[in-house]
Write a protein that holds these residues in place. Sequence first.
Motif, PDB file in Angstrom:
ATOM      1  N   PHE A 127      53.741 -21.529  -3.282  1.00  0.00           N
ATOM      2  CA  PHE A 127      52.361 -21.226  -2.905  1.00  0.00           C
ATOM      3  C   PHE A 127      51.639 -22.481  -2.425  1.00  0.00           C
ATOM      4  O   PHE A 127      50.892 -22.437  -1.431  1.00  0.00           O
ATOM      5  CB  PHE A 127      51.624 -20.615  -4.092  1.00  0.00           C
ATOM      6  N   ALA A 128      51.854 -23.613  -3.109  1.00  0.00           N
ATOM      7  CA  ALA A 128      51.206 -24.863  -2.704  1.00  0.00           C
ATOM      8  C   ALA A 128      51.667 -25.300  -1.315  1.00  0.00           C
ATOM      9  O   ALA A 128      50.851 -25.741  -0.492  1.00  0.00           O
ATOM     10  CB  ALA A 128      51.495 -25.956  -3.733  1.00  0.00           C
ATOM     11  N   VAL A 129      52.956 -25.171  -1.052  1.00  0.00           N
ATOM     12  CA  VAL A 129      53.484 -25.558   0.270  1.00  0.00           C
ATOM     13  C   VAL A 129      52.862 -24.700   1.366  1.00  0.00           C
ATOM     14  O   VAL A 129      52.447 -25.211   2.419  1.00  0.00           O
ATOM     15  CB  VAL A 129      55.022 -25.446   0.283  1.00  0.00           C
ATOM     16  N   ILE A 130      52.771 -23.402   1.130  1.00  0.00           N
ATOM     17  CA  ILE A 130      52.202 -22.506   2.136  1.00  0.00           C
ATOM     18  C   ILE A 130      50.706 -22.783   2.329  1.00  0.00           C
ATOM     19  O   ILE A 130      50.206 -22.785   3.458  1.00  0.00           O
ATOM     20  CB  ILE A 130      52.446 -21.043   1.741  1.00  0.00           C
ATOM     21  N   GLN A 131      50.007 -23.044   1.228  1.00  0.00           N
ATOM     22  CA  GLN A 131      48.572 -23.331   1.329  1.00  0.00           C
ATOM     23  C   GLN A 131      48.294 -24.636   2.059  1.00  0.00           C
ATOM     24  O   GLN A 131      47.213 -24.816   2.630  1.00  0.00           O
ATOM     25  CB  GLN A 131      47.950 -23.378  -0.069  1.00  0.00           C
ATOM     26  N   LEU A 132      49.239 -25.552   2.045  1.00  0.00           N
ATOM     27  CA  LEU A 132      49.094 -26.789   2.812  1.00  0.00           C
ATOM     28  C   LEU A 132      49.546 -26.599   4.259  1.00  0.00           C
ATOM     29  O   LEU A 132      48.958 -27.179   5.177  1.00  0.00           O
ATOM     30  CB  LEU A 132      49.911 -27.914   2.163  1.00  0.00           C
ATOM     31  N   ALA A 133      50.574 -25.795   4.461  1.00  0.00           N
ATOM     32  CA  ALA A 133      51.127 -25.618   5.806  1.00  0.00           C
ATOM     33  C   ALA A 133      50.204 -24.810   6.703  1.00  0.00           C
ATOM     34  O   ALA A 133      50.061 -25.121   7.899  1.00  0.00           O
ATOM     35  CB  ALA A 133      52.499 -24.948   5.719  1.00  0.00           C
ATOM     36  N   VAL A 134      49.565 -23.766   6.150  1.00  0.00           N
ATOM     37  CA  VAL A 134      48.722 -22.903   6.987  1.00  0.00           C
ATOM     38  C   VAL A 134      47.557 -23.667   7.617  1.00  0.00           C
ATOM     39  O   VAL A 134      47.338 -23.577   8.828  1.00  0.00           O
ATOM     40  CB  VAL A 134      48.237 -21.685   6.182  1.00  0.00           C
ATOM     41  N   PRO A 135      46.755 -24.452   6.858  1.00  0.00           N
ATOM     42  CA  PRO A 135      45.655 -25.182   7.500  1.00  0.00           C
ATOM     43  C   PRO A 135      46.128 -26.239   8.497  1.00  0.00           C
ATOM     44  O   PRO A 135      45.433 -26.524   9.479  1.00  0.00           O
ATOM     45  CB  PRO A 135      44.926 -25.840   6.322  1.00  0.00           C
TER      46      PRO A 135
END
Length: 349
Positions: A196-204
């Motif tokens: 979840f942390a990786v995706i939350q960083l990758a999307v922005p």
Amino acid sequence: MIWLTWRQFRGSAAMTAAALVVLATVLTLTGPDLASRYAAGITACTRDDTCARFYDRFFDDHQLSFMAVTLVVLVLPALIGLFWGASLVTRELEAGTHLLVWNQSVTRGRWLAVKLGLIGLAAVIAAGACGLVVTWWSDPLDRSAVPELAMMAPLVFGARGIAPMGYAAFAFVLGVTVGMLVRRTLPAMALTLAVFAVIQLAVPLLVRPHLMPPVTGTFEISEANTDGIGISGETGSAHIMLRAAVPGHTGAWALSHELLDPSGRTIAGIGQEGTVKISTTSGPCAPMAGPPKMGACLAEISGLGYRQRVTYHPLERFWPFQWIETGIYALLTAVLTWLSFRWIRRRLS
């Protein structure tokens, strides 16, 4: 199944609801006073043209609470994924109760559908209520925030509007899916948090900037887009550090900004100091002029043809971006939901 799901979930639901009620009460009691102080300050600063100083002072006075409520909204979906999602299936597997539950008249698919439906709906409602009440409370601070913490900035955007609802739904189903694959609660929680942390960083960083074509504009050099200026009398030059602000577009998200010389060549980028040739023996940029004439010095530099070029997303795109990004997370949630049903029926035993 509905009764059983409620019996298992009511403790977590009650704790989350109590925490949200406390947060909503505090924000409801303090929000009107915050808005009235902002309105009074705007009325006063408009008369003497000191609104820039008012914005800085007003935001600095409330920056700690601003960051605290923003952090609450950002963390809530992750907590939902960890404690509601990751343990949903692993709890049954580790306790061995799945051998009884999944061999009764209620099928595995129906068991999972009820669990995902009720708890997932609660997750979306909790995150949505938290995000919207924080968006309402933070409105005066969002209007006066520094460019790095404006509403379109990556850190703040995810804690406003309806986007937290999409994050919560995705985090919950992600936790459920990871739990099915890992089959152990603690490893599932750790892996859920990491993904979840990786995706939350990758999307922005990788997705959100391309949701719409960015706007590119060229602006004069002024105090609005300058972090500081240093005068070197020996070399007859000024050193300018641009800031990630878009003049005339408060709240915009600057993706890149450059300092251009009169010929249009880039002489400085993000985080770089640009050197500008200017008279330092006379005029507003002379060292003896002092800081009070910084605005006049920047006006002279701008008059020579130096410009700031910015690629940005204006604040007007906030709600379109919210809907698009929430839709992306809804699609990811749907894919994980399909995978969960397929896995529990064919692979999990």
